[in-house]
Design an enzyme around this catalytic site. Structure first.
Site, PDB file in Angstrom:
ATOM      1  N   SER A   1      38.786  32.226  41.792  1.00 34.81           N
ATOM      2  CA  SER A   1      39.571  32.313  43.031  1.00 34.81           C
ATOM      3  C   SER A   1      39.552  30.951  43.714  1.00 34.81           C
ATOM      4  O   SER A   1      38.527  30.251  43.675  1.00 34.81           O
ATOM      5  CB  SER A   1      38.966  33.357  43.970  1.00 34.81           C
ATOM      6  OG  SER A   1      39.518  33.220  45.269  1.00 34.81           O
TER       7      SER A   1
ATOM      8  N   TYR B   1      31.728  37.428  47.980  1.00 38.74           N
ATOM      9  CA  TYR B   1      32.782  37.238  46.968  1.00 38.74           C
ATOM     10  C   TYR B   1      32.892  35.764  46.578  1.00 38.74           C
ATOM     11  O   TYR B   1      32.958  35.435  45.382  1.00 38.74           O
ATOM     12  CB  TYR B   1      34.090  37.740  47.563  1.00 38.74           C
ATOM     13  CG  TYR B   1      35.343  37.502  46.748  1.00 38.74           C
ATOM     14  CD1 TYR B   1      35.763  38.431  45.806  1.00 38.74           C
ATOM     15  CD2 TYR B   1      36.132  36.373  46.945  1.00 38.74           C
ATOM     16  CE1 TYR B   1      36.933  38.238  45.093  1.00 38.74           C
ATOM     17  CE2 TYR B   1      37.295  36.166  46.231  1.00 38.74           C
ATOM     18  CZ  TYR B   1      37.697  37.103  45.308  1.00 38.74           C
ATOM     19  OH  TYR B   1      38.860  36.914  44.592  1.00 38.74           O
TER      20      TYR B   1
HETATM   21  P1  NAD Z   1      43.083  44.620  42.673  1.00 40.40           P
HETATM   22  O1  NAD Z   1      42.035  45.129  43.606  1.00 40.40           O
HETATM   23  O2  NAD Z   1      44.514  44.860  43.009  1.00 40.40           O
HETATM   24  O3  NAD Z   1      42.802  45.202  41.209  1.00 40.40           O
HETATM   25  C1  NAD Z   1      41.517  45.108  40.673  1.00 40.40           C
HETATM   26  C2  NAD Z   1      41.397  46.041  39.483  1.00 40.40           C
HETATM   27  O4  NAD Z   1      40.043  45.907  38.979  1.00 40.40           O
HETATM   28  C3  NAD Z   1      41.595  47.510  39.853  1.00 40.40           C
HETATM   29  O5  NAD Z   1      42.411  48.136  38.896  1.00 40.40           O
HETATM   30  C4  NAD Z   1      40.174  48.068  39.830  1.00 40.40           C
HETATM   31  O6  NAD Z   1      40.120  49.439  39.461  1.00 40.40           O
HETATM   32  C5  NAD Z   1      39.518  47.190  38.779  1.00 40.40           C
HETATM   33  N1  NAD Z   1      38.057  47.165  38.929  1.00 40.40           N
HETATM   34  C6  NAD Z   1      37.340  47.006  40.066  1.00 40.40           C
HETATM   35  N2  NAD Z   1      36.032  47.109  39.803  1.00 40.40           N
HETATM   36  C7  NAD Z   1      35.914  47.328  38.471  1.00 40.40           C
HETATM   37  C8  NAD Z   1      34.805  47.530  37.606  1.00 40.40           C
HETATM   38  N3  NAD Z   1      33.545  47.561  38.057  1.00 40.40           N
HETATM   39  N4  NAD Z   1      35.052  47.716  36.279  1.00 40.40           N
HETATM   40  C9  NAD Z   1      36.322  47.723  35.824  1.00 40.40           C
HETATM   41  N5  NAD Z   1      37.409  47.558  36.594  1.00 40.40           N
HETATM   42  C10 NAD Z   1      37.201  47.370  37.910  1.00 40.40           C
HETATM   43  O7  NAD Z   1      42.726  43.080  42.479  1.00 40.40           O
HETATM   44  P2  NAD Z   1      43.657  41.774  42.260  1.00 40.40           P
HETATM   45  O8  NAD Z   1      44.009  41.255  43.592  1.00 40.40           O
HETATM   46  O9  NAD Z   1      44.698  42.027  41.223  1.00 40.40           O
HETATM   47  O10 NAD Z   1      42.544  40.795  41.674  1.00 40.40           O
HETATM   48  C11 NAD Z   1      42.358  40.600  40.285  1.00 40.40           C
HETATM   49  C12 NAD Z   1      41.492  39.379  40.065  1.00 40.40           C
HETATM   50  O11 NAD Z   1      42.081  38.259  40.694  1.00 40.40           O
HETATM   51  C13 NAD Z   1      40.096  39.495  40.655  1.00 40.40           C
HETATM   52  O12 NAD Z   1      39.172  38.805  39.820  1.00 40.40           O
HETATM   53  C14 NAD Z   1      40.210  38.766  41.966  1.00 40.40           C
HETATM   54  O13 NAD Z   1      38.980  38.265  42.419  1.00 40.40           O
HETATM   55  C15 NAD Z   1      41.155  37.656  41.563  1.00 40.40           C
HETATM   56  N6  NAD Z   1      41.875  37.029  42.682  1.00 40.40           N
HETATM   57  C16 NAD Z   1      42.733  37.757  43.446  1.00 40.40           C
HETATM   58  C17 NAD Z   1      43.412  37.121  44.479  1.00 40.40           C
HETATM   59  C18 NAD Z   1      44.381  37.838  45.340  1.00 40.40           C
HETATM   60  O14 NAD Z   1      44.732  37.309  46.405  1.00 40.40           O
HETATM   61  N7  NAD Z   1      44.878  39.015  44.944  1.00 40.40           N
HETATM   62  C19 NAD Z   1      43.204  35.768  44.718  1.00 40.40           C
HETATM   63  C20 NAD Z   1      42.314  35.069  43.920  1.00 40.40           C
HETATM   64  C21 NAD Z   1      41.657  35.714  42.911  1.00 40.40           C
HETATM   65  C1  4PL Z   2      43.245  32.261  49.772  1.00 37.98           C
HETATM   66  O1  4PL Z   2      40.674  35.576  46.138  1.00 37.98           O
HETATM   67  O2  4PL Z   2      42.202  33.228  47.276  1.00 37.98           O
HETATM   68  C2  4PL Z   2      42.435  35.793  50.439  1.00 37.98           C
HETATM   69  C3  4PL Z   2      41.410  37.522  48.844  1.00 37.98           C
HETATM   70  N1  4PL Z   2      42.857  34.507  50.575  1.00 37.98           N
HETATM   71  O3  4PL Z   2      40.911  37.313  47.522  1.00 37.98           O
HETATM   72  C4  4PL Z   2      41.118  36.033  47.173  1.00 37.98           C
HETATM   73  C5  4PL Z   2      42.769  33.653  49.559  1.00 37.98           C
HETATM   74  C6  4PL Z   2      41.909  36.211  49.245  1.00 37.98           C
HETATM   75  C7  4PL Z   2      42.238  34.045  48.333  1.00 37.98           C
HETATM   76  C8  4PL Z   2      41.774  35.348  48.227  1.00 37.98           C
END
Ligand code: NAD
Ligand code: 4PL
Length: 249
Positions: A142, A155
């Site tokens: 992230s 996180y």
């Molecule tokens: P989301 O919450 O929409 O989806 C996450 C998925 O992971 C869900 O389907 C959930 O059921 C599954 N999950 C959660 N815990 C689990 C476990 N213990 N075992 C198996 N599956 C599990 O999340 P997202 O926003 O799509 O994020 C996906 C990835 O991207 C994550 O690693 C998150 O940290 C990263 N990320 C997201 C953002 C953002 O802004 N959305 C930004 C930076 C990084």
């Molecule tokens: C910029 O990884 O990268 C909120 C929530 N804002 O999970 C993230 C920023 C979120 C991020 C993320």
């Protein structure tokens, strides 16, 4: 493009959001996707949309027994593993005054222990009997590790661990032809984010972005697909930031 024809890819957290977009992209390029998620129904929907013999496995990545069963399913089914995408994570919004040890440990167990458990089992399989074809591991990190984003201290720490582990694992697995890289998305409109207070941060984040607009899961998937492809063989231990230029490092 056909970069993943005849390849098998595990994508964790594939039921929704960024994980589902990554699964769709790899499948569109020919991959058989193993959609692993706590949410069995969501994972099944992703797998059936993927085609190519893709299938779903209910798996808690923080549970060693679940991770072992997942890999047994891959061994008994397709019998090979080319790509692991560690995407599953908990994305919390918790004010600093509410961060206690229980919260800290819960985040670490999924976001960091889960990445370790998956990397342990998948790298063993990539090197195992009849394999030795190398492999690709892409860890979803992230851009909060660069920005120190508020309301996510545990996180951010867990993702800092993922970044460091990516570098160390690249060293350990390089001799086996397995590359390990991280992608750091910025704020992205996944289902998880849109159902949380993070959804109110888009305006502020967009102000910092070089390219304007709201990040979508489909904006993250191409970077993951590139690092997971054969032609990325000379890139390992790296972190690719995918956030419309919100941070530059
Ligand atoms: P989301 O919450 O929409 O989806 C996450 C998925 O992971 C869900 O389907 C959930 O059921 C599954 N999950 C959660 N815990 C689990 C476990 N213990 N075992 C198996 N599956 C599990 O999340 P997202 O926003 O799509 O994020 C996906 C990835 O991207 C994550 O690693 C998150 O940290 C990263 N990320 C997201 C953002 C953002 O802004 N959305 C930004 C930076 C990084
Ligand atoms: C910029 O990884 O990268 C909120 C929530 N804002 O999970 C993230 C920023 C979120 C991020 C993320």
């Amino acid at each position: 493009m056909d970069r993943f024809k005849d390849k098998v890819a595990i994508v964790t957290g594939a039921a929704q959001g960024i994980g589902r977009a990554i699964a769709s992209r790899l499948a569109a390029e020919g991959a058989c996707v193993v959609a692993a998620d706590l949410d069995a129904d969501g994972a099944a929907a992703t797998a059936s949309a993927c085609g190519n013999g893709s299938f779903a496995v209910r798996c808690d990545v923080s549970d060693p027994a679940d991770v072992r069963l997942l890999h047994e399913r891959v061994a008994a089914g397709p019998g090979r593993l080319d790509v692991l995408v560690n995407n599953a994570a908990i994305v919390p919004w918790v004010a600093w005054d509410d961060v206690d040890l229980d919260h800290w440990r819960r985040i670490m167990s999924v976001n960091l222990d889960g990445v370790f458990l998956m990397a342990r089992a998948s790298s063993d399989m990539m090197r195992g009997r009849g394999q030795g074809r190398g492999g690709r591991i892409v860890n979803i990190c992230s851009n909060t590790v660069f920005a120190g984003t508020p309301n996510m201290a545990a996180y951010v720490a867990s993702k800092g661990g993922v970044l460091g582990f990516t570098r160390a694992l690249a060293t350990e697995l390089g001799p086996h032809g397995i590359t390990v890289n991280a992608v750091t998305p910025g704020l992205t409109a996944s289902e998880g984010v849109m159902a949380s207070p993070h959804k109110d941060a888009f305006e502020f984040v967009e102000m910092l972005q070089a390219v304007k607009g709201r990040g979508q899961p489909e904006d993250i998937a191409p970077a993951v697909a590139f690092l997971a492809s054969d032609e990325a063989r000379w890139i390992t231990g790296q972190t690719l930031n995918v956030d419309a230029g919100m941070v530059r490092w």
